[in-house]
Design a protein around this motif. Structure first.
Motif, PDB file in Angstrom:
ATOM      1  N   ALA A  53      37.502 -69.373  18.831  1.00 13.97           N
ATOM      2  CA  ALA A  53      36.097 -69.091  19.099  1.00 13.97           C
ATOM      3  C   ALA A  53      35.947 -67.768  19.853  1.00 13.97           C
ATOM      4  O   ALA A  53      36.865 -67.319  20.553  1.00 13.97           O
ATOM      5  N   HIS A  54      34.771 -67.180  19.695  1.00 14.42           N
ATOM      6  CA  HIS A  54      34.431 -65.933  20.398  1.00 14.42           C
ATOM      7  C   HIS A  54      32.974 -66.012  20.815  1.00 14.42           C
ATOM      8  O   HIS A  54      32.141 -66.578  20.104  1.00 14.42           O
ATOM      9  N   ARG A  55      32.668 -65.447  21.981  1.00 20.86           N
ATOM     10  CA  ARG A  55      31.273 -65.428  22.427  1.00 20.86           C
ATOM     11  C   ARG A  55      30.698 -64.021  22.341  1.00 20.86           C
ATOM     12  O   ARG A  55      31.305 -63.060  22.808  1.00 20.86           O
ATOM     13  N   TRP A  56      29.532 -63.934  21.719  1.00 21.94           N
ATOM     14  CA  TRP A  56      28.732 -62.720  21.784  1.00 21.94           C
ATOM     15  C   TRP A  56      27.730 -62.936  22.913  1.00 21.94           C
ATOM     16  O   TRP A  56      26.801 -63.733  22.778  1.00 21.94           O
ATOM     17  N   GLY A  57      27.914 -62.226  24.017  1.00 21.79           N
ATOM     18  CA  GLY A  57      27.121 -62.506  25.208  1.00 21.79           C
ATOM     19  C   GLY A  57      25.680 -62.056  25.132  1.00 21.79           C
ATOM     20  O   GLY A  57      24.774 -62.776  25.553  1.00 21.79           O
ATOM     21  N   SER A  58      25.449 -60.852  24.621  1.00 23.46           N
ATOM     22  CA  SER A  58      24.067 -60.335  24.622  1.00 23.46           C
ATOM     23  C   SER A  58      23.760 -59.561  23.351  1.00 23.46           C
ATOM     24  O   SER A  58      23.005 -58.598  23.367  1.00 23.46           O
ATOM     25  N   ALA A  59      24.368 -59.978  22.271  1.00 20.11           N
ATOM     26  CA  ALA A  59      24.277 -59.190  21.037  1.00 20.11           C
ATOM     27  C   ALA A  59      22.950 -59.342  20.314  1.00 20.11           C
ATOM     28  O   ALA A  59      22.549 -58.461  19.563  1.00 20.11           O
ATOM     29  N   PHE A  60      22.265 -60.455  20.523  1.00 15.26           N
ATOM     30  CA  PHE A  60      21.095 -60.743  19.703  1.00 15.26           C
ATOM     31  C   PHE A  60      19.801 -60.582  20.499  1.00 15.26           C
ATOM     32  O   PHE A  60      19.513 -61.398  21.368  1.00 15.26           O
ATOM     33  N   PRO A  61      19.034 -59.527  20.236  1.00 13.68           N
ATOM     34  CA  PRO A  61      17.768 -59.336  20.954  1.00 13.68           C
ATOM     35  C   PRO A  61      16.752 -60.406  20.567  1.00 13.68           C
ATOM     36  O   PRO A  61      16.677 -60.810  19.411  1.00 13.68           O
ATOM     37  N   ALA A  62      15.982 -60.848  21.547  1.00 13.83           N
ATOM     38  CA  ALA A  62      14.977 -61.880  21.302  1.00 13.83           C
ATOM     39  C   ALA A  62      13.581 -61.294  21.195  1.00 13.83           C
ATOM     40  O   ALA A  62      12.606 -62.039  21.088  1.00 13.83           O
ATOM     41  N   ALA A  63      13.480 -59.975  21.241  1.00 15.05           N
ATOM     42  CA  ALA A  63      12.183 -59.311  21.126  1.00 15.05           C
ATOM     43  C   ALA A  63      12.382 -57.914  20.561  1.00 15.05           C
ATOM     44  O   ALA A  63      13.485 -57.361  20.621  1.00 15.05           O
ATOM     45  N   SER A  64      11.319 -57.348  20.001  1.00 17.26           N
ATOM     46  CA  SER A  64      11.340 -55.972  19.491  1.00 17.26           C
ATOM     47  C   SER A  64      10.392 -55.146  20.349  1.00 17.26           C
ATOM     48  O   SER A  64       9.210 -55.471  20.444  1.00 17.26           O
ATOM     49  N   ILE A  65      10.914 -54.069  20.968  1.00 20.42           N
ATOM     50  CA  ILE A  65      10.121 -53.337  21.954  1.00 20.42           C
ATOM     51  C   ILE A  65       9.478 -52.070  21.394  1.00 20.42           C
ATOM     52  O   ILE A  65       8.710 -51.408  22.087  1.00 20.42           O
ATOM     53  N   ALA A  66       9.809 -51.705  20.153  1.00 20.81           N
ATOM     54  CA  ALA A  66       9.231 -50.480  19.569  1.00 20.81           C
ATOM     55  C   ALA A  66       9.090 -50.641  18.059  1.00 20.81           C
ATOM     56  O   ALA A  66       9.538 -49.801  17.289  1.00 20.81           O
ATOM     57  N   ARG A  67       8.448 -51.715  17.657  1.00 24.83           N
ATOM     58  CA  ARG A  67       8.385 -52.052  16.233  1.00 24.83           C
ATOM     59  C   ARG A  67       7.700 -50.950  15.414  1.00 24.83           C
ATOM     60  O   ARG A  67       8.120 -50.649  14.296  1.00 24.83           O
ATOM     61  N   GLU A  68       6.663 -50.344  15.972  1.00 23.17           N
ATOM     62  CA  GLU A  68       5.945 -49.303  15.249  1.00 23.17           C
ATOM     63  C   GLU A  68       6.640 -47.947  15.369  1.00 23.17           C
ATOM     64  O   GLU A  68       6.789 -47.219  14.398  1.00 23.17           O
ATOM     65  N   GLU A  69       7.094 -47.605  16.585  1.00 23.48           N
ATOM     66  CA  GLU A  69       7.690 -46.286  16.827  1.00 23.48           C
ATOM     67  C   GLU A  69       9.118 -46.190  16.302  1.00 23.48           C
ATOM     68  O   GLU A  69       9.647 -45.107  16.117  1.00 23.48           O
ATOM     69  N   LYS A  70       9.789 -47.331  16.124  1.00 19.71           N
ATOM     70  CA  LYS A  70      11.180 -47.422  15.644  1.00 19.71           C
ATOM     71  C   LYS A  70      12.207 -47.079  16.729  1.00 19.71           C
ATOM     72  O   LYS A  70      13.349 -47.529  16.682  1.00 19.71           O
ATOM     73  N   CYS A  71      11.826 -46.249  17.691  1.00 14.99           N
ATOM     74  CA  CYS A  71      12.687 -45.958  18.833  1.00 14.99           C
ATOM     75  C   CYS A  71      11.776 -45.576  19.994  1.00 14.99           C
ATOM     76  O   CYS A  71      10.573 -45.351  19.798  1.00 14.99           O
ATOM     77  N   LEU A  72      12.327 -45.507  21.205  1.00 16.16           N
ATOM     78  CA  LEU A  72      11.572 -45.012  22.355  1.00 16.16           C
ATOM     79  C   LEU A  72      12.015 -43.583  22.635  1.00 16.16           C
ATOM     80  O   LEU A  72      13.213 -43.268  22.560  1.00 16.16           O
ATOM     81  N   TRP A  73      11.056 -42.717  22.985  1.00 11.66           N
ATOM     82  CA  TRP A  73      11.355 -41.295  23.113  1.00 11.66           C
ATOM     83  C   TRP A  73      10.648 -40.714  24.328  1.00 11.66           C
ATOM     84  O   TRP A  73       9.436 -40.867  24.487  1.00 11.66           O
ATOM     85  N   ASP A  74      11.403 -40.072  25.205  1.00  7.97           N
ATOM     86  CA  ASP A  74      10.861 -39.340  26.349  1.00  7.97           C
ATOM     87  C   ASP A  74      11.125 -37.858  26.110  1.00  7.97           C
ATOM     88  O   ASP A  74      12.267 -37.391  26.264  1.00  7.97           O
ATOM     89  N   ARG A  75      10.094 -37.134  25.728  1.00  2.00           N
ATOM     90  CA  ARG A  75      10.249 -35.723  25.380  1.00  2.00           C
ATOM     91  C   ARG A  75      10.637 -34.874  26.589  1.00  2.00           C
ATOM     92  O   ARG A  75      11.433 -33.943  26.469  1.00  2.00           O
ATOM     93  N   LYS A  76      10.072 -35.202  27.757  1.00  3.10           N
ATOM     94  CA  LYS A  76      10.346 -34.406  28.956  1.00  3.10           C
ATOM     95  C   LYS A  76      11.822 -34.461  29.336  1.00  3.10           C
ATOM     96  O   LYS A  76      12.420 -33.454  29.716  1.00  3.10           O
ATOM     97  N   LYS A  77      12.400 -35.648  29.238  1.00  2.00           N
ATOM     98  CA  LYS A  77      13.797 -35.822  29.639  1.00  2.00           C
ATOM     99  C   LYS A  77      14.748 -35.841  28.445  1.00  2.00           C
ATOM    100  O   LYS A  77      15.957 -35.959  28.619  1.00  2.00           O
ATOM    101  N   ARG A  78      14.216 -35.730  27.251  1.00  2.00           N
ATOM    102  CA  ARG A  78      15.040 -35.668  26.036  1.00  2.00           C
ATOM    103  C   ARG A  78      15.941 -36.904  25.899  1.00  2.00           C
ATOM    104  O   ARG A  78      17.143 -36.799  25.666  1.00  2.00           O
ATOM    105  N   VAL A  79      15.329 -38.050  26.056  1.00  2.00           N
ATOM    106  CA  VAL A  79      16.047 -39.320  25.961  1.00  2.00           C
ATOM    107  C   VAL A  79      15.464 -40.148  24.830  1.00  2.00           C
ATOM    108  O   VAL A  79      14.248 -40.357  24.770  1.00  2.00           O
ATOM    109  N   ALA A  80      16.321 -40.610  23.946  1.00  2.00           N
ATOM    110  CA  ALA A  80      15.916 -41.531  22.884  1.00  2.00           C
ATOM    111  C   ALA A  80      16.635 -42.861  23.095  1.00  2.00           C
ATOM    112  O   ALA A  80      17.833 -42.885  23.386  1.00  2.00           O
ATOM    113  N   ILE A  81      15.897 -43.942  22.962  1.00  2.00           N
ATOM    114  CA  ILE A  81      16.458 -45.291  23.052  1.00  2.00           C
ATOM    115  C   ILE A  81      16.346 -45.923  21.674  1.00  2.00           C
ATOM    116  O   ILE A  81      15.251 -46.001  21.105  1.00  2.00           O
ATOM    117  N   CYS A  82      17.468 -46.342  21.112  1.00  2.00           N
ATOM    118  CA  CYS A  82      17.433 -46.941  19.777  1.00  2.00           C
ATOM    119  C   CYS A  82      18.338 -48.155  19.705  1.00  2.00           C
ATOM    120  O   CYS A  82      19.218 -48.348  20.545  1.00  2.00           O
TER     121      CYS A  82
END
Length: 369
Positions: free
Chosen positions: A310-339
């Motif tokens: 057996a193997h455990r996946w501890g946090s592999a499965f997200p239970a919510a979608s945080i950017a369904r429309e944008e597809k990713c989160l983007w901070d232009r000022k700091k040049r950070v993309a979250i995907c």
């Protein structure tokens, strides 16, 4: 096209990060990818196990397959198919009702194409992480990300205190980079301080996740009483899916190998007892027995496996979608993309789409520098 001197750090080599890194590099960006694990893949990873008699067994113990609904993603997948990185898994699937002990809801052939990596699921990520313009550093965990206003640069430091370099942009595809769970497991603050990206902080405060246990099984003879190669379970509190790993195209077929997935409810119960730390070998052995016993309770003819783990996946499965429309989160000022799959949907398809969106945001911005 971005300037060749533009440097971007991608943290996490799951399918979302790997796709993003590959597309950035194709657009002239110098990409350094950091992965704390020994190899790429995230939930697309595979396990290589050696039996007591020295036999090598390979399991796709994470995502077993993926389907594609987005036309842009389909274009990329067709390219991978032409390169021999993926193949269509043309097998019958169904559901199994644990009350009636019968297979039901047989899936119509060709209704939705199922794709798998060849010869293992992480073959896709491995190829993308080694494309020209991508420097991949495996076994290197990021301990902190610091922003310098006067230089408009990010400075990354490893978990061991090593200076990992300065970068014009950052892509975070590993949710542990900003999650409180990182602190719960390691006792350290998350590498990315959300105070640095206040416009995104509200959505990133806590991305809910679910755990899952998988059971890897190997049999000497085929399980001939099972007429399909993949099926979901109905009316089981313990098992959710079963897949015949050895039936996948391009996968070794020296033995019959199955991978069983637990229900999230079952995993939640185990985690409530043992906590978030790595499960002990005795805990995993108990989980293996319970999952296999549920498999046997189907009434199908299930012989004793010569390998069971057996193997455990501890946090592999997200239970919510945080950017369904944008597809990713983007901070232009700091040049950070979250995907990642936690942005669009908890699927490989969703993760790929999110990685594509993050690449697009950074490429567009860097081309204006």
């Amino acid at each position: 096209m971005a300037s060749p001197v533009s440097r971007v750090a991608v943290v996490g080599s799951g399918i979302s990060g790997a796709v993003c890194a590959s597309l950035l590099a194709r657009n002239g960006v110098s990409v350094t990818l950091f992965e704390s694990a020994r190899g790429p893949g995230g939930r697309m990873s595979y396990r290589k196990e050696i039996t007591e008699d020295g036999k090598e067994l390979v399991f796709d113990h994470g995502a077993p397959l993926f389907t594609v609904s987005n036309p842009d993603v389909l274009g990329i997948v067709r390219e991978w198919e032409a390169r021999g990185l993926v193949a269509e898994w043309k097998e019958n699937f169904a559901s199994f009702d644990c009350i009636s002990r019968k297979f039901i809801d047989f899936e119509k052939e060709g209704l939705s194409k199922k794709y798998v990596g060849v010869p293992v699921m992480n073959s896709i990520c491995r190829a993308l992480c080694h494309e020209p313009g991508v420097e991949s550093k495996f076994g290197v965990g990021v301990g902190s990300l610091e922003w310098f206003d006067e230089k408009n640069l990010w400075s990354l430091t490893g978990l061991d205190g090593q200076n990992l370099g300065n970068f014009e942009g950052v892509v975070a595809s590993d949710k542990n980079i900003f999650s409180k769970r990182f602190t719960d497991v390691t006792g350290r603050p998350p590498p990315l301080d959300l105070n640095l990206i206040p416009e995104l902080a509200a959505k990133l405060q806590e991305v809910p996740v679910c755990s899952c246990f998988v059971l890897m099984l190997a049999f000497t003879e085929p399980l001939s009483s099972i007429s399909v190669k993949g099926f979901s379970f109905k009316n089981s509190e313990i098992l959710s899916w079963a897949f015949c790993d050895s039936s996948k195209p391009g996968h070794p077929a020296t033995s019959e190998r199955w991978v069983l997935h637990s229900t999230m409810e079952y995993a939640r119960g185990v985690v409530a007892q043992i906590g978030l730390q790595k499960p002990s070998s005795s805990t995993l052995a108990k989980v293996a027995e319970e999952l296999f016993e549920e498999f046997q309770r189907t009434g199908l003819t299930i012989s004793q496996p010569f390998f069971k783990k057996a193997h455990r996946w501890g946090s592999a499965f997200p239970a919510a979608s945080i950017a369904r429309e944008e597809k990713c989160l983007w901070d232009r000022k700091k040049r950070v993309a979250i995907c990642g799959d936690f942005c669009v949907s908890p699927t490989v398809d969703g993760a790929i789409l999110s990685g594509m969106a993050a690449s697009s945001k950074l490429t567009e911005f860097l081309s204006c520098l």
